[in-house]
Write a protein that holds these residues in place. Structure first.
Motif, PDB file in Angstrom:
ATOM      1  N   GLY A  15       0.776  -1.233   0.000  1.00  0.00           N
ATOM      2  CA  GLY A  15       0.000   0.000   0.000  1.00  0.00           C
ATOM      3  C   GLY A  15       0.809   1.286   0.000  1.00  0.00           C
ATOM      4  N   VAL A  16       2.148   1.192  -0.019  1.00  0.00           N
ATOM      5  CA  VAL A  16       2.991   2.391  -0.017  1.00  0.00           C
ATOM      6  C   VAL A  16       3.463   2.634  -1.450  1.00  0.00           C
ATOM      7  CG1 VAL A  16       5.131   3.419   0.832  1.00  0.00           C
ATOM      8  CG2 VAL A  16       3.749   1.991   2.355  1.00  0.00           C
ATOM      9  N   ALA A  17       3.207   3.837  -1.959  1.00  0.00           N
ATOM     10  CA  ALA A  17       3.621   4.172  -3.315  1.00  0.00           C
ATOM     11  C   ALA A  17       5.136   4.017  -3.445  1.00  0.00           C
ATOM     12  CB  ALA A  17       3.205   5.599  -3.650  1.00  0.00           C
ATOM     13  N   MET A  22      12.129  -1.462   1.789  1.00  0.00           N
ATOM     14  CA  MET A  22      12.231  -2.850   1.330  1.00  0.00           C
ATOM     15  C   MET A  22      12.729  -3.718   2.480  1.00  0.00           C
ATOM     16  SD  MET A  22      11.197  -2.610  -1.768  1.00  0.00           S
ATOM     17  CE  MET A  22      11.711  -3.967  -2.775  1.00  0.00           C
ATOM     18  N   LYS A  23      12.127  -4.891   2.637  1.00  0.00           N
ATOM     19  CA  LYS A  23      12.541  -5.856   3.650  1.00  0.00           C
ATOM     20  C   LYS A  23      12.650  -7.227   3.017  1.00  0.00           C
ATOM     21  CE  LYS A  23      10.752  -3.530   7.703  1.00  0.00           C
ATOM     22  NZ  LYS A  23       9.971  -3.680   8.918  1.00  0.00           N
TER      23      LYS A  23
END
Length: 144
Positions: A15-17, A22-23
């Motif tokens: 949901g994040v543009a 990053m994980k």
């Protein structure tokens, strides 16, 4: 007992543009899909059923499950678990406003049996030898 191999994937935040932070996650390494034909061959090797008999029984089984669910039944498959239809709908201020037009969609829910839960609780995992290949590729499934 066999162990399930996992690999490492890199994913952004849902949901994040742009993906956000990053994980890295463990993700099951799936070798291939087992086909109905392979299952039928396994059933015939373990029983006195012919290939045709086994295929016929499985095909009937696969026809019956959705038929019962379409009637609103929960299909209990014993040691496997049960299947049922669930729906999502939009909310209304008054009960009389709820109609078939309120229903947004349906999906099949599966609930594992207690025996299946116990069986799966004993899973063993090992890291795949190619665990770090393709870290930028995001599978379409949920990371665990």
């Amino acid at each position: 007992m066999d162990s399930i191999q996992y690999k490492v994937i890199r994913r952004g935040q849902p949901g994040v543009a742009g993906g956000g932070e990053m994980k890295y996650y463990a993700f099951i390494k799936r070798d291939r899909v087992i086909t109905l034909r392979e299952i039928v061959q396994e059933v015939t090797a373990r029983s006195t059923l012919t290939k045709g008999d086994a295929l016929n029984a499985i095909e009937n089984f696969l026809d019956l499950i959705p038929m019962y669910m379409r009637k609103g039944h929960v299909v209990d498959l014993g040691q496997l678990g049960n299947f049922r239809i669930n729906l999502s709908s939009k909310g209304s201020e008054k009960p009389e406003q709820v109609s078939i037009f309120s229903i947004k969609g349906t999906k099949v829910l599966y609930t594992q049996s207690d025996e299946m839960k116990r069986n799966l609780a004993q899973l063993k995992f090992t890291r795949s030898s190619d665990a770090f290949d393709n870290l930028d590729v995001e599978p379409n499934e949920e990371a665990a």
